[in-house]
Write an enzyme that holds these catalytic residues in place. Structure first.
Site, short mmCIF file in Angstrom:
data_model
loop_
_atom_site.label_atom_id
_atom_site.label_comp_id
_atom_site.label_asym_id
_atom_site.label_seq_id
_atom_site.Cartn_x
_atom_site.Cartn_y
_atom_site.Cartn_z
N ASP A 130 17.13 -24.30 23.03
CA ASP A 130 17.17 -24.99 21.74
C ASP A 130 16.77 -24.06 20.60
O ASP A 130 16.02 -23.11 20.79
CB ASP A 130 16.22 -26.19 21.80
CG ASP A 130 16.51 -27.21 20.72
OD1 ASP A 130 17.53 -27.06 20.02
OD2 ASP A 130 15.71 -28.14 20.56
N GLY A 137 20.55 -23.15 15.92
CA GLY A 137 20.91 -23.47 14.53
C GLY A 137 19.82 -23.04 13.56
O GLY A 137 20.08 -22.44 12.52
N ARG A 138 18.56 -23.35 13.93
CA ARG A 138 17.44 -23.00 13.03
C ARG A 138 17.25 -21.49 12.95
O ARG A 138 16.92 -20.94 11.91
CB ARG A 138 16.15 -23.69 13.51
CG ARG A 138 16.07 -25.14 13.05
CD ARG A 138 15.02 -25.91 13.81
NE ARG A 138 15.49 -26.20 15.17
CZ ARG A 138 14.70 -26.62 16.14
NH1 ARG A 138 13.40 -26.77 15.92
NH2 ARG A 138 15.19 -26.88 17.32
N TRP A 139 17.49 -20.82 14.06
CA TRP A 139 17.40 -19.35 14.06
C TRP A 139 18.40 -18.78 13.05
O TRP A 139 18.07 -17.89 12.26
CB TRP A 139 17.70 -18.83 15.47
CG TRP A 139 17.70 -17.33 15.59
CD1 TRP A 139 16.62 -16.54 15.88
CD2 TRP A 139 18.81 -16.44 15.41
NE1 TRP A 139 17.00 -15.22 15.91
CE2 TRP A 139 18.34 -15.13 15.62
CE3 TRP A 139 20.17 -16.63 15.11
CZ2 TRP A 139 19.17 -14.01 15.54
CZ3 TRP A 139 20.99 -15.51 15.02
CH2 TRP A 139 20.49 -14.22 15.22
N ARG A 150 25.53 -21.66 11.60
CA ARG A 150 24.97 -22.12 12.89
C ARG A 150 25.62 -21.43 14.08
O ARG A 150 24.95 -21.11 15.07
CB ARG A 150 25.15 -23.64 13.02
CG ARG A 150 24.30 -24.45 12.06
CD ARG A 150 24.58 -25.95 12.26
NE ARG A 150 24.40 -26.35 13.64
CZ ARG A 150 23.21 -26.60 14.18
NH1 ARG A 150 22.11 -26.53 13.46
NH2 ARG A 150 23.11 -26.97 15.45
N HIS A 197 24.47 -19.67 17.91
CA HIS A 197 24.97 -19.91 19.27
C HIS A 197 25.43 -18.59 19.90
O HIS A 197 25.24 -18.35 21.08
CB HIS A 197 26.12 -20.91 19.25
CG HIS A 197 25.70 -22.28 18.79
ND1 HIS A 197 24.56 -22.91 19.27
CD2 HIS A 197 26.24 -23.14 17.88
CE1 HIS A 197 24.44 -24.09 18.69
NE2 HIS A 197 25.44 -24.25 17.83
N LEU A 247 21.46 -15.22 43.11
CA LEU A 247 21.07 -16.24 42.13
C LEU A 247 22.23 -17.20 41.84
O LEU A 247 23.37 -16.76 41.65
CB LEU A 247 20.68 -15.54 40.81
CG LEU A 247 20.44 -16.46 39.61
CD1 LEU A 247 19.12 -17.20 39.73
CD2 LEU A 247 20.47 -15.67 38.31
N ARG A 289 10.73 -32.66 24.02
CA ARG A 289 11.42 -33.81 24.61
C ARG A 289 12.45 -33.34 25.63
O ARG A 289 12.76 -32.14 25.70
CB ARG A 289 12.08 -34.67 23.52
CG ARG A 289 13.01 -33.89 22.62
CD ARG A 289 13.71 -34.79 21.60
NE ARG A 289 14.44 -33.96 20.66
CZ ARG A 289 14.03 -33.65 19.44
NH1 ARG A 289 12.88 -34.13 18.99
NH2 ARG A 289 14.75 -32.87 18.67
C1 FPP Z 1 20.82 -26.20 20.94
O1 FPP Z 1 20.46 -25.56 19.75
C2 FPP Z 1 21.80 -25.39 21.62
C3 FPP Z 1 23.03 -25.79 22.00
C4 FPP Z 1 23.55 -27.15 21.79
C5 FPP Z 1 23.97 -24.86 22.60
C6 FPP Z 1 23.36 -23.90 23.54
C7 FPP Z 1 24.36 -22.88 23.89
C8 FPP Z 1 24.07 -21.57 24.01
C9 FPP Z 1 22.72 -21.01 23.88
C10 FPP Z 1 25.12 -20.60 24.35
C11 FPP Z 1 25.68 -20.94 25.67
C12 FPP Z 1 26.27 -19.82 26.30
C13 FPP Z 1 27.10 -19.90 27.34
C14 FPP Z 1 27.43 -18.66 28.04
C15 FPP Z 1 27.71 -21.14 27.78
P1 FPP Z 1 20.74 -26.26 18.35
O2 FPP Z 1 22.03 -25.76 17.85
O3 FPP Z 1 20.64 -27.73 18.52
O4 FPP Z 1 19.58 -25.71 17.50
P2 FPP Z 1 18.88 -26.45 16.27
O5 FPP Z 1 18.09 -27.57 16.89
O6 FPP Z 1 18.02 -25.38 15.70
O7 FPP Z 1 19.96 -26.92 15.35
#
Ligand code: FPP
Length: 249
Positions: A29, A32-34, A42, A46, A140, A203
């Site tokens: 998680d 987006g904030r990063w 955003r 990702h 793995l 959560r």
């Molecule tokens: C939540 O952060 C993250 C996701 C919904 C997507 C996670 C996906 C990846 C990390 C990449 C996946 C990579 C592969 C190889 C499948 P958020 O966007 O909700 O963050 P925020 O809460 O800060 O908005």
């Protein structure tokens, strides 16, 4: 069923080989904030998060974790803006086109937990190819939770059990926890020993509600793109200090 728990390795500077979690599940998680913090879109978050997936896969393999489940897309994530969903659906393809050879070299087995039906063709094709090419690997298990949601998983499992009861192939008295496990998306995998969630959110977000019943939880304020191998090992060390009692004394 495959026997889990014989891959733990000893290496200097790493968590002790004793008691390495067999299954680690991660809610990745904060992408987006990063990105927002850096004035980026955003999707840049990702993309950076995808690089962390690689780093942590290698780290998990190094210490002999059996299964690493990464929550990449939930059944609720379809509600996000179209461009973001489209971008997320391209990531497995990009990740696997860059990393699959190395994953094969490292004897990693790729799997997917979640519903395949709703995925775009190109996403499914990339995942299925990786699953197929790595199915005989014995290292793995890198398990992507993609289009996954725990409540739907349990409802689907119950429906499938009821259908088997109606058909006469399942005696309702035979239903127990192990049998229910076998009707879930995660059938054949051990329950996670350790759940990691980044970004400071405390959560579960509809993730493995049944399977996490006795898991240890570890949270960090760090956003997923800045999560490091060292933090991952810290989580494992903390896990190793905890006493798991499963309701006993
Ligand atoms: C939540 O952060 C993250 C996701 C919904 C997507 C996670 C996906 C990846 C990390 C990449 C996946 C990579 C592969 C190889 C499948 P958020 O966007 O909700 O963050 P925020 O809460 O800060 O908005």
């Amino acid at each position: 069923m495959k026997w889990f728990g014989n891959r733990a390795k000893v290496a200097p500077g790493l968590p002790i080989a004793d008691n390495v979690p067999k299954h680690i599940a991660i809610i990745m998680d904060g992408n987006g904030r990063w990105a927002k913090k850096r004035g980026l879109p955003r999707i840049a978050g990702h993309h950076a998060g995808m690089k962390t997936v690689k780093k942590i896969t290698i780290a998990a393999d190094r210490i002999g974790v059996d299964v690493l489940t990464m929550y990449a897309f939930s059944t609720e994530n379809w509600k996000r803006p179209r461009e973001e969903v489209d971008f997320l659906m391209k990531l497995p393809q990009e990740f696997l086109s860059i990393e699959l050879d190395e994953l094969i070299e490292k004897n990693v087995q790729v799997r997917m937990t979640g519903w395949r039906e709703e995925l775009p063709e190109h996403t499914l094709r990339a995942v299925e190819q990786a699953v197929e090419k790595t199915k005989h690997n014995t290292g793995l298990i890198l398990n992507f939770a993609l289009n996954y949601g725990s409540r739907k998983e349990m409802i689907d499992g119950i429906k499938a059990m009821m259908a088997d009861v109606q058909r006469g192939s399942l005696d309702p008295n035979a239903i127990d926890e192990r049998l229910f496990d076998s009707y879930l998306q995660t059938a054949g995998l051990p329950d996670p020993d350790l759940l990691i969630r980044t970004s400071g959110e405390l959560r579960l977000s509809n993730f493995m509600l049944w399977q996490l019943a006795y898991s240890e939880f570890w949270f960090t304020e760090k956003y997923w793109p800045e999560f490091s191998e060292e933090m991952f090992y810290d989580a494992v060390r903390e896990y190793q200090r905890r006493a798991r009692r499963y309701g006993g004394l």
